[in-house]
Design an enzyme around this catalytic site. Structure first.
Site, PDB file in Angstrom:
ATOM      1  N   ARG A 129      94.630  39.768  70.133  1.00  0.00           N
ATOM      2  CA  ARG A 129      94.170  40.013  71.480  1.00  0.00           C
ATOM      3  C   ARG A 129      95.369  40.015  72.581  1.00  0.00           C
ATOM      4  O   ARG A 129      95.371  40.749  73.394  1.00  0.00           O
ATOM      5  CB  ARG A 129      93.122  39.053  72.162  1.00  0.00           C
TER       6      ARG A 129
ATOM      7  N   ARG B 209      73.105  31.155  65.231  1.00  0.00           N
ATOM      8  CA  ARG B 209      72.792  29.767  64.685  1.00  0.00           C
ATOM      9  C   ARG B 209      71.207  29.618  64.690  1.00  0.00           C
ATOM     10  O   ARG B 209      70.806  28.946  63.898  1.00  0.00           O
ATOM     11  CB  ARG B 209      73.268  28.693  65.859  1.00  0.00           C
TER      12      ARG B 209
ATOM     13  N   LYS C 131      75.606  35.108  71.747  1.00  0.00           N
ATOM     14  CA  LYS C 131      76.050  35.742  70.317  1.00  0.00           C
ATOM     15  C   LYS C 131      75.999  34.296  69.540  1.00  0.00           C
ATOM     16  O   LYS C 131      75.429  34.305  68.425  1.00  0.00           O
ATOM     17  CB  LYS C 131      77.352  36.448  70.331  1.00  0.00           C
TER      18      LYS C 131
ATOM     19  N   ASP D 160      87.185  33.153  74.291  1.00  0.00           N
ATOM     20  CA  ASP D 160      86.752  34.653  74.309  1.00  0.00           C
ATOM     21  C   ASP D 160      86.888  35.580  75.654  1.00  0.00           C
ATOM     22  O   ASP D 160      86.589  36.918  75.462  1.00  0.00           O
ATOM     23  CB  ASP D 160      85.236  34.586  74.067  1.00  0.00           C
TER      24      ASP D 160
ATOM     25  N   GLN E 252      83.807  27.250  65.147  1.00  0.00           N
ATOM     26  CA  GLN E 252      83.230  27.876  63.728  1.00  0.00           C
ATOM     27  C   GLN E 252      83.631  26.826  62.705  1.00  0.00           C
ATOM     28  O   GLN E 252      82.877  26.849  61.658  1.00  0.00           O
ATOM     29  CB  GLN E 252      84.007  29.366  63.487  1.00  0.00           C
TER      30      GLN E 252
ATOM     31  N   LYS F  22      91.697  36.584  66.429  1.00  0.00           N
ATOM     32  CA  LYS F  22      90.423  37.126  66.772  1.00  0.00           C
ATOM     33  C   LYS F  22      90.198  38.460  66.254  1.00  0.00           C
ATOM     34  O   LYS F  22      90.735  38.953  65.338  1.00  0.00           O
ATOM     35  CB  LYS F  22      90.194  36.997  68.330  1.00  0.00           C
TER      36      LYS F  22
ATOM     37  N   SER G  91      88.369  24.659  66.810  1.00  0.00           N
ATOM     38  CA  SER G  91      87.354  25.934  66.483  1.00  0.00           C
ATOM     39  C   SER G  91      85.845  25.449  66.175  1.00  0.00           C
ATOM     40  O   SER G  91      85.662  24.620  65.339  1.00  0.00           O
ATOM     41  CB  SER G  91      87.797  26.729  65.180  1.00  0.00           C
TER      42      SER G  91
ATOM     43  N   ARG H 171      90.986  38.303  58.749  1.00  0.00           N
ATOM     44  CA  ARG H 171      90.903  37.074  59.747  1.00  0.00           C
ATOM     45  C   ARG H 171      90.976  35.762  58.719  1.00  0.00           C
ATOM     46  O   ARG H 171      90.552  35.809  57.559  1.00  0.00           O
ATOM     47  CB  ARG H 171      89.703  36.848  60.330  1.00  0.00           C
TER      48      ARG H 171
ATOM     49  N   ARG I  89      85.934  43.299  72.953  1.00  0.00           N
ATOM     50  CA  ARG I  89      86.120  42.763  74.128  1.00  0.00           C
ATOM     51  C   ARG I  89      87.625  43.373  74.760  1.00  0.00           C
ATOM     52  O   ARG I  89      87.569  43.414  75.948  1.00  0.00           O
ATOM     53  CB  ARG I  89      86.624  41.135  73.979  1.00  0.00           C
TER      54      ARG I  89
HETATM   55  C1  S3P Z   1      82.323  30.833  68.022  1.00  0.00           C
HETATM   56  C2  S3P Z   1      83.481  30.224  68.250  1.00  0.00           C
HETATM   57  C3  S3P Z   1      84.792  30.771  68.718  1.00  0.00           C
HETATM   58  C4  S3P Z   1      84.558  32.067  69.413  1.00  0.00           C
HETATM   59  C5  S3P Z   1      83.456  33.113  68.900  1.00  0.00           C
HETATM   60  C6  S3P Z   1      82.209  32.328  68.629  1.00  0.00           C
HETATM   61  C7  S3P Z   1      81.032  30.230  67.606  1.00  0.00           C
HETATM   62  O1  S3P Z   1      85.678  31.163  67.429  1.00  0.00           O
HETATM   63  O2  S3P Z   1      85.635  32.862  69.816  1.00  0.00           O
HETATM   64  O3  S3P Z   1      83.503  34.345  69.452  1.00  0.00           O
HETATM   65  O4  S3P Z   1      80.081  30.767  67.853  1.00  0.00           O
HETATM   66  O5  S3P Z   1      81.124  29.265  66.994  1.00  0.00           O
HETATM   67  P1  S3P Z   1      86.588  30.012  67.093  1.00  0.00           P
HETATM   68  O6  S3P Z   1      85.802  28.799  65.990  1.00  0.00           O
HETATM   69  O7  S3P Z   1      87.274  30.513  65.960  1.00  0.00           O
HETATM   70  O8  S3P Z   1      87.401  29.283  68.035  1.00  0.00           O
END
Ligand code: S3P
Length: 437
Positions: A351, A31, A26, A320, A174, A347, A172, A127, A392
């Protein structure tokens, strides 16, 4: 998105056997479309995850004027428009359930000439977005959220961004990625430091797309104003999707299952280390490299598991995988202690609460703590689980149902399609007792 009303019933099936290939990663699929879209030239993405999250990202780029073809399932041809070629969207951009989609897009859109609005489903709308808004604002972006830093995000275009040296409080990928993507549009250099290293797909892929970027675990730096060159991406199978089968085959007596060509990025494989520490029997064969990522077949055989204290430094590497790990812990002998995992509360659902409540409903002794849980392994009975619309959580309880003494009914499972379309069919093929209601 499909309705949330769908339910499953999980019950004892057969020992798991054979070989399974889980869908594409994913994180990499999101990306690949994003970078392909702003590159010069045409990029082919193979093994693209046909999940709702990643399809939402592709649909957003179509709205931003990028031509994306689907010659066959799991393949996308992305006709890049160049770093400054995106066009103003006519409507709000719907990220669906995807935190990755929304947070990375916030960074990418912060430096555009046009305004945009990012919206999401009920879960995503709860979120936290402050973690990306703050660094983007420091870079000169104008990005507003609802009270409490919640979506929708309203991003004002036409702002000249400038590079920052950002020390993130939260580990993170992200957040790191949002800042780096904004950094492409910023004057000067942008760097990010993390409290613990997180997955580095954005860094690796930017480099593959010709961007000069310096990176090491927990650190990345790039210069703004660089152009991206089209690059073909072959997406490996998602370790996070394989995780449910790793746990299931470990706990179901008589199982021996091969998971083919799973991506083994070192920042994703904490669950492997944790399961092995619990006594799991997981072998690696046919190691190779797939688009710069290590991939390997994982052969997992049933083995008696025992509880462990999950090392805190493993948490970001298995962020995850905690729902699946908590099922393994419930089926293990002794106590498993999880700490330092408060991020699990923000999340797709909370969770820690979802898993603790669900396992308790199956008779497991679980103590929820602010940043983790203490789980006593033991017998599981049947019961009814609310997955809280979290993919999940739903898949984890499908695994738990294989060992429960009665049927486990899991409600609100439609969102499994966000990350793992076809999970239930593949699970049945390998031996799971699992039916839709
Ligand atoms: C992800 C980063 C993680 C992960 C998410 C995918 C990504 O999140 O939990 O499923 O693709 O960069 P966080 O950046 O919030 O930790």
């Amino acid at each position: 998105m499909s309705g949330g009303g769908q339910s499953w019933v999980a019950s004892t099936g057969a020992a798991l056997h054979g070989a399974a290939t889980v869908p594409g990663d994913k994180s990499i699929s999101h990306r690949a479309v994003m970078l392909g879209a702003i590159a010069d030239g045409v990029s082919k993405v193979e093994g693209f995850l046909e999940g709702e999250d990643t399809r939402a990202t592709a649909a957003i780029f179509a709205r931003l004027g990028v031509r994306i073809e689907t010659p066959s399932p799991s393949t996308r041809i992305v006709h890049g428009v160049g770093i400054d070629g995106l066009q103003a969207p006519k409507e709000a951009l719907d990220c669906g359930n995807a935190g990755t989609g929304m947070r990375l897009l916030a960074g990418l859109l912060a430096g555009q000439r046009f305004d945009s609005v990012l919206v999401g489903d009920a879960s995503l709308s709860k979120r936290p977005m402050r973690r990306v808004i703050d660094p983007l604002t420091q870079m000169g972006a104008q990005c507003d959220a609802e009270t409490g830093g919640l979506p929708p995000l309203r991003i004002r275009g036409g702002r000249q961004l400038h590079g920052i040296d950002f020390a993130s409080e939260v580990a993170s990928a992200q957040v790191k990625s949002a800042v780096l993507l904004a950094g492409l549009y910023a004057e000067g250099e942008t760097s990010v430091r993390e409290p613990h290293p997180t997955r580095d797909y954005t860094e690796r892929m930017l480099s593959a797309f010709g961007v000069e970027i310096e990176y090491a675990p927990g650190y990345a730096r790039l210069r703004g104003g660089q152009r991206l060159r089209a690059h073909d991406v072959s997406v490996p199978a998602d370790f996070s999707s394989a995780a449910f089968f790793l746990v299931a085959a470990s706990i179901i007596p008589g199982s021996e299952l091969r998971l083919r060509a799973v991506g083994l990025n070192p920042r994703r494989t904490g669950l492997l280390a944790a399961l092995r520490a619990m006594g799991a029997d997981i072998r690696e064969e046919n190691a190779g490299v797939h688009a710069g990522e290590a991939v390997t077949d994982l052969i997992v055989r049933h083995a008696p598991l025992h509880g462990i204290e999950v090392p805190v430094e493993l948490v970001p590497d298995m962020i995850d995988e905690f729902p699946a790990l908590m099922v393994a812990a419930a089926c293990a002998e002794g106590t498993t202690v999880i700490r330092g995992a408060a991020e699990l509360r923000v999340k797709e659902s909370d969770r820690l609460a979802a898993m603790a409540t669900g396992l308790q409903a199956l008779g497991v002794v679980v103590e929820e703590t602010p940043d983790g849980a203490i789980i006593q392994g033991g017998a599981l009975r049947g019961g009814r689980i609310d997955s809280r619309g979290d993919h999940r959580i739903a898949m984890s309880f499908a695994v738990a149902g294989q060992l429960a003494t009665g049927e486990v009914r899991i409600d609100d499972v439609a969102n499994v399609a966000t990350s793992f379309p076809g999970f239930d069919a593949l699970a049945r093929e390998t031996g799971f007792g699992l039916r839709a209601l």
